[in-house]
Every structure is written in C-alpha cells, then in structure tokens.
Design an enzyme around this catalytic site. Structure first.
Site, short mmCIF file in Angstrom:
data_model
loop_
_atom_site.label_atom_id
_atom_site.label_comp_id
_atom_site.label_asym_id
_atom_site.label_seq_id
_atom_site.Cartn_x
_atom_site.Cartn_y
_atom_site.Cartn_z
CG ASN A 66 -1.05 9.21 7.63
OD1 ASN A 66 0.13 9.51 7.48
ND2 ASN A 66 -1.89 9.97 8.32
CE LYS B 97 -1.87 9.18 11.87
NZ LYS B 97 -2.83 9.49 12.90
CG HIS C 99 -3.69 14.02 9.04
ND1 HIS C 99 -3.67 14.14 10.40
CD2 HIS C 99 -4.08 12.77 8.76
CE1 HIS C 99 -4.02 12.99 10.94
NE2 HIS C 99 -4.27 12.12 9.97
CD GLU D 218 -2.13 12.90 13.53
OE1 GLU D 218 -1.24 12.64 12.70
OE2 GLU D 218 -2.86 12.04 14.05
CD GLU E 89 -8.09 10.90 8.48
OE1 GLU E 89 -7.77 9.71 8.58
OE2 GLU E 89 -7.29 11.83 8.68
N GLY F 190 -6.96 7.70 16.14
CA GLY F 190 -6.10 7.16 17.20
C GLY F 190 -6.81 6.91 18.53
CB SER G 84 -10.16 4.09 15.47
OG SER G 84 -9.53 5.02 16.34
P1 PGA Z 1 -5.63 6.07 13.03
O1 PGA Z 1 -5.21 7.36 12.20
O2 PGA Z 1 -5.94 4.97 12.02
O3 PGA Z 1 -4.42 5.74 13.85
O4 PGA Z 1 -6.81 6.43 13.84
C1 PGA Z 1 -5.88 7.72 11.04
C2 PGA Z 1 -5.34 9.02 10.51
O5 PGA Z 1 -4.99 9.90 11.29
O6 PGA Z 1 -5.21 9.19 9.30
#
Ligand code: PGA
Length: 242
Positions: free
Chosen positions: A8, A10, A90, A92, A160, A166, A201
């Site tokens: 992903n 982003k 997601h 976000e 998640e 993150g 992460s």
């Molecule tokens: P990350 O993000 O691996 O940077 O923690 C995962 C995600 O948001 O899908």
C-alpha cells in the site's frame, strides 16, 4: 496457500518514474501493488508477475459505466485499468475523509459485483485496545458486520489495529492470530469465504514471525513497501512460507 503481500503505497511516490522503479523491484507473484490512481497504468505496464490493486473506489457503478460523480473512480474503470484488487475502508480514509461503515459497505458490494477482489480494512483505535483484546474483538465485529452486510463470495480482511499503523509497534502476532480466528469464525455463518491478513508496522524484521501463524494469510505493508531493498527482503521471507 501462498501468503499475500499487499504493498500500500498510500500517497507516494510523486513521479511515474519512481513508481515504475519501485514496481519493477516489487514484481513477484505473491505481491499486490496498490499505487495511487495516476500511476495504475504505468505500474500495470511494468509488472509481469505481481497483481495490480487500487487504494480506493467509488460505490456508484452505473450500468452505462460512468456518471456525474466528480473526482470519483468506478470499479469498472479500475477493472479496465488492469486492477484485480481494491483496498476499501483503510483507517486513513475513515479518519481523514470521513468514510463511514455505510459508505464502505456500498463500496464493498459494488466492487465485488464488478468481479474485483476486496481487501477490507478493519481495526480498533488505541483507546479501545487499552481495554484488552475482547474489547478490540467487539469493535472489529461491529465494523465487519456493517461493512460486509449483504456481501458474499471471497473477501480479504486486513486486520489493521489503528495504533499499529506507521507507529513502529506491530500487534503481538499471537493476538493477531487470535483476532484472525475470531474474524474467520464471525464470517463463517455468512456466505463469505475469508482470508485474514495483517497490517501495521510490518517490516523485514518482524514479518517472518507474523507469517509463521497459519491463520494469518499475508500482510498489508505501508511504509516498508516504499523501500525496494527492504520490500525485496520481505518478499523473500514470505515466499518461503506456505
Ligand atoms: P505501515 O502501514 O506498514 O506503514 O504501518 C500499513 C497500512 O496502513 O496499511
């Protein structure tokens, strides 16, 4: 079953050139690359083994194919662009764009109807997890039942935990495996055939341990998928796990 690695990206990278470079380095049969919309085409042209995915979709899917929905992208457009997967819900998007379970449910249904594979993201915030795994399960259950209402067929659920995304602190894989079992049991009675993957992460340092649990069918990788060397290492680790 092979473990699935979903990259992903982003809102990265900024240029098609960088996107192509990264796509070439991530080109493996177990990988789904999810670039931003403007790079779908360039990525598609430069992968031979990996699959293409999108990071979002709109729920309206008019029979004529298009409609008056400024700024939106339909499942049919994604399919025609060569995408096979779509990330939906997601955290976000729930947070910054205000996506609700009702909107996410409509996106899930439209995407499945178009014959694309859905990667549905669910997960609890820190304030909920503080109260333990049982509280997290109750939160995830509510999201899942609302997001999948009326859905049937195959579904990939990305668990998640919001606090793990993150943050550099992934969930304890033992807890993730328990959550994965919970999600599978929850959807057993519906007509949904589910694979649970984990996101939050994930790096080359922890992916081996996370993937050693049979219940966990793969990983959704954000930050680490933007570093080609790191991501290649992750691909190598995952392709040796079944
Ligand atoms: P990350 O993000 O691996 O940077 O923690 C995962 C995600 O948001 O899908």
């Amino acid at each position: 079953m092979n473990k699935l690695l979903v990259a992903n990206w982003k809102m990265n990278p900024t240029t098609a050139r960088e996107a192509i470079k990264l796509a070439k380095a991530s080109n493996h049969k177990n990988v789904v690359i999810c670039p931003p919309f403007p790079f779908l085409n360039a990525v598609k042209k430069n992968i031979t083994a990996a699959s293409l995915g999108a990071q979002d979709v709109f729920w309206e899917s008019p029979p004529a194919g298009g409609g008056a929905y400024t700024g939106e992208v339909s499942p049919a457009m994604l399919k025609n662009a060569g995408a096979r997967y779509v990330i939906i819900g997601h955290s976000e998007r729930r947070r910054y764009v205000g996506e609700t379970d009702g909107m996410i449910n409509k996106k899930v249904l439209a995407t499945l109807f178009a014959g694309l594979k859905v990667i549905l993201c669910v997960g609890e915030p820190k304030a909920v997890r503080k109260n333990g795994l049982a509280a997290a399960k109750a939160f995830v259950k509510k999201q899942l039942l609302a997001d999948t209402r009326g859905a049937h067929g195959k579904l990939i659920v990305a668990y998640e935990p919001v606090w793990a995304i993150g943050s550099g602190t992934p969930d304890d894989p033992k807890d993730t495996a328990e959550m994965a079992r919970f999600i599978r049991n929850l959807l057993k009675s519906s007509k949904i055939d589910v694979v649970v993957i984990y996101g939050g992460s994930v790096t080359s340092k922890n992916i081996g341990r996370i993937m050693s649990y049979g219940e966990i069918g793969g990983a959704l990788v954000g930050g680490a998928s933007l570093h080609s060397h790191e991501f290649k290492t992750m691909i190598q680790i995952v392709s040796h796990k079944k």
